[in-house]
Write a protein that holds these residues in place. Sequence first.
Motif, mmCIF file in Angstrom:
data_model
loop_
_atom_site.group_PDB
_atom_site.id
_atom_site.type_symbol
_atom_site.label_atom_id
_atom_site.label_comp_id
_atom_site.label_asym_id
_atom_site.label_seq_id
_atom_site.Cartn_x
_atom_site.Cartn_y
_atom_site.Cartn_z
ATOM 1 N N LEU A 32 -22.348 -20.891 -35.881
ATOM 2 C CA LEU A 32 -23.058 -22.106 -36.265
ATOM 3 C C LEU A 32 -24.084 -21.819 -37.363
ATOM 4 N N GLU A 33 -24.706 -20.664 -37.313
ATOM 5 C CA GLU A 33 -25.670 -20.293 -38.345
ATOM 6 C C GLU A 33 -24.988 -20.122 -39.707
ATOM 7 N N MET A 34 -23.738 -19.669 -39.687
ATOM 8 C CA MET A 34 -23.006 -19.473 -40.938
ATOM 9 C C MET A 34 -22.603 -20.800 -41.567
ATOM 10 N N GLY A 35 -22.492 -21.846 -40.751
ATOM 11 C CA GLY A 35 -22.184 -23.178 -41.264
ATOM 12 C C GLY A 35 -20.856 -23.257 -41.998
ATOM 13 N N GLU A 36 -20.897 -23.754 -43.235
ATOM 14 C CA GLU A 36 -19.698 -23.965 -44.039
ATOM 15 C C GLU A 36 -18.950 -22.668 -44.291
ATOM 16 N N GLU A 37 -19.680 -21.597 -44.423
ATOM 17 C CA GLU A 37 -19.031 -20.301 -44.665
ATOM 18 C C GLU A 37 -18.122 -19.914 -43.509
ATOM 19 N N ALA A 38 -18.567 -20.223 -42.285
ATOM 20 C CA ALA A 38 -17.743 -19.924 -41.118
ATOM 21 C C ALA A 38 -16.473 -20.760 -41.113
ATOM 22 N N SER A 39 -16.565 -22.009 -41.564
ATOM 23 C CA SER A 39 -15.389 -22.881 -41.617
ATOM 24 C C SER A 39 -14.353 -22.334 -42.587
ATOM 25 N N GLN A 40 -14.797 -21.849 -43.726
ATOM 26 C CA GLN A 40 -13.882 -21.269 -44.708
ATOM 27 C C GLN A 40 -13.287 -19.960 -44.209
ATOM 28 N N TYR A 41 -14.088 -19.247 -43.453
ATOM 29 C CA TYR A 41 -13.634 -17.958 -42.920
ATOM 30 C C TYR A 41 -12.552 -18.149 -41.866
ATOM 31 N N GLY A 42 -12.683 -19.213 -41.076
ATOM 32 C CA GLY A 42 -11.732 -19.481 -40.004
ATOM 33 C C GLY A 42 -12.271 -19.029 -38.658
ATOM 34 N N ALA A 43 -12.240 -19.926 -37.683
ATOM 35 C CA ALA A 43 -12.801 -19.615 -36.368
ATOM 36 C C ALA A 43 -12.080 -18.449 -35.696
ATOM 37 N N ALA A 44 -10.754 -18.436 -35.778
ATOM 38 C CA ALA A 44 -9.986 -17.367 -35.130
ATOM 39 C C ALA A 44 -10.340 -16.003 -35.712
ATOM 40 N N LYS A 45 -10.412 -15.933 -37.044
ATOM 41 C CA LYS A 45 -10.747 -14.691 -37.713
ATOM 42 C C LYS A 45 -12.173 -14.259 -37.385
ATOM 43 N N PHE A 46 -13.069 -15.239 -37.320
ATOM 44 C CA PHE A 46 -14.470 -14.941 -37.010
ATOM 45 C C PHE A 46 -14.580 -14.309 -35.629
ATOM 46 N N PHE A 47 -13.958 -14.926 -34.609
ATOM 47 C CA PHE A 47 -14.047 -14.386 -33.254
ATOM 48 C C PHE A 47 -13.344 -13.034 -33.147
ATOM 49 N N GLN A 48 -12.272 -12.880 -33.883
ATOM 50 C CA GLN A 48 -11.568 -11.598 -33.870
ATOM 51 C C GLN A 48 -12.475 -10.481 -34.390
ATOM 52 N N ASP A 49 -13.135 -10.735 -35.511
ATOM 53 C CA ASP A 49 -14.015 -9.721 -36.086
ATOM 54 C C ASP A 49 -15.251 -9.498 -35.223
ATOM 55 N N TYR A 50 -15.751 -10.570 -34.635
ATOM 56 C CA TYR A 50 -16.943 -10.428 -33.793
ATOM 57 C C TYR A 50 -16.654 -9.521 -32.603
ATOM 58 N N PHE A 51 -15.576 -9.786 -31.889
ATOM 59 C CA PHE A 51 -15.291 -8.991 -30.701
ATOM 60 C C PHE A 51 -14.780 -7.597 -31.053
ATOM 61 N N ARG A 52 -14.268 -7.418 -32.256
ATOM 62 C CA ARG A 52 -13.939 -6.070 -32.701
ATOM 63 C C ARG A 52 -15.226 -5.259 -32.875
ATOM 64 N N SER A 53 -16.249 -5.902 -33.435
ATOM 65 C CA SER A 53 -17.527 -5.207 -33.601
ATOM 66 C C SER A 53 -18.171 -4.917 -32.242
ATOM 67 N N VAL A 54 -17.975 -5.806 -31.266
ATOM 68 C CA VAL A 54 -18.481 -5.556 -29.920
ATOM 69 C C VAL A 54 -17.787 -4.330 -29.325
ATOM 70 N N ARG A 55 -16.488 -4.255 -29.517
ATOM 71 C CA ARG A 55 -15.744 -3.110 -28.979
ATOM 72 C C ARG A 55 -16.187 -1.810 -29.639
ATOM 73 N N LEU A 56 -16.443 -1.841 -30.948
ATOM 74 C CA LEU A 56 -16.852 -0.638 -31.669
ATOM 75 C C LEU A 56 -18.325 -0.307 -31.447
ATOM 76 N N GLY A 57 -19.113 -1.277 -30.977
ATOM 77 C CA GLY A 57 -20.526 -1.044 -30.731
ATOM 78 C C GLY A 57 -21.419 -1.270 -31.923
ATOM 79 N N THR A 58 -20.874 -1.777 -33.019
ATOM 80 C CA THR A 58 -21.679 -2.009 -34.223
ATOM 81 C C THR A 58 -22.353 -3.383 -34.219
ATOM 82 N N HIS A 59 -22.074 -4.191 -33.205
ATOM 83 C CA HIS A 59 -22.608 -5.549 -33.149
ATOM 84 C C HIS A 59 -24.117 -5.577 -32.908
#
Length: 326
Positions: A32-59
Amino acid sequence: MGSERHHAHPAAEYLAQTHVLTYMEDAISQMLEMGEEASQYGAAKFFQDYFRSVRLGTHILFREYGFIQATPHNRASFLRIFWQCFRPIGRNGDLLTVTEYHSLLQLLCPDFPIDLTHKAARIVLMEDAMDCLMSFSDFLFAFQIQFYYSEFLDSAAAVYHDLLSGKNPNTVIVPTSSSGQSRQRPGPSDTGTQEGVEAPLFLHSLESLCERYKHSRPPPALIKEALGSVQRLTFYGLLMTLSKHPGINKAIGALPDKAHVLVDTSMDQELEILVSHMSVAAPGGTTSLPAREPGHTVPTRRPLHHRRRADLESDGSTEDTDSSEN
């Protein structure tokens, strides 16, 4: 209906253990903070990258303290990142003060509380020697225990003081995660350093605390293993024992054992490759660094504040962090 009730508890337990809701709320908040940028990025891709960073510990990088301490995984990730980022300090043999270690922590978490850093330093240093220097390894393992089990240790300190004063420890109000952050635990000097309390009674109280902190306490079996043969125990002794216990370090799973804390084979190999590339690119097109002329030396980086010791790490005692090395 009975089947639904049967599966309700395991589901709630799973959510409590994995903190899935914490990460989902954080991911949605960031999107939500990313706003329009998140929409262009795509919700599926955003969540995929977010949880990948959680798995790697860089989040947890550069996040607020409230987030990095929100889950056991976040705490372990922060410990691992801190070790990986500042391991060269230990390899160089540099000794730092508690203030300098706090500055390093703030590079990763700008609002990291100073009192938590002081509590970790008290495990390594006596209360009247807080201005002395500490090795990276000594501070790292003391900090791991204090940071990862902060709420449990705050409650253990309250129980210890009641036992020391003859009160019934069952009447202690266990601090919450928020109150535990602001509550100052007395240092070793004012907790009966010489006398201590009866270890079996203190151990029994710690076992009761383990029931309350099911997801954020040292394994009860390892606590009993570490303290089972002791007759009397100080709170300082408890902290020292927990910080040095290899089984508890393994249970947290963030750091290697102390003998290998300064060793990172893959990182060392990358550095060797980098140095070899620098040698090949030396002036004159030679494949090695030019020989030094007599009387001339190549400048090297001096240790932080010109402090260095001959051996890289101590055995965990306070002898190598004494002010005599200053």
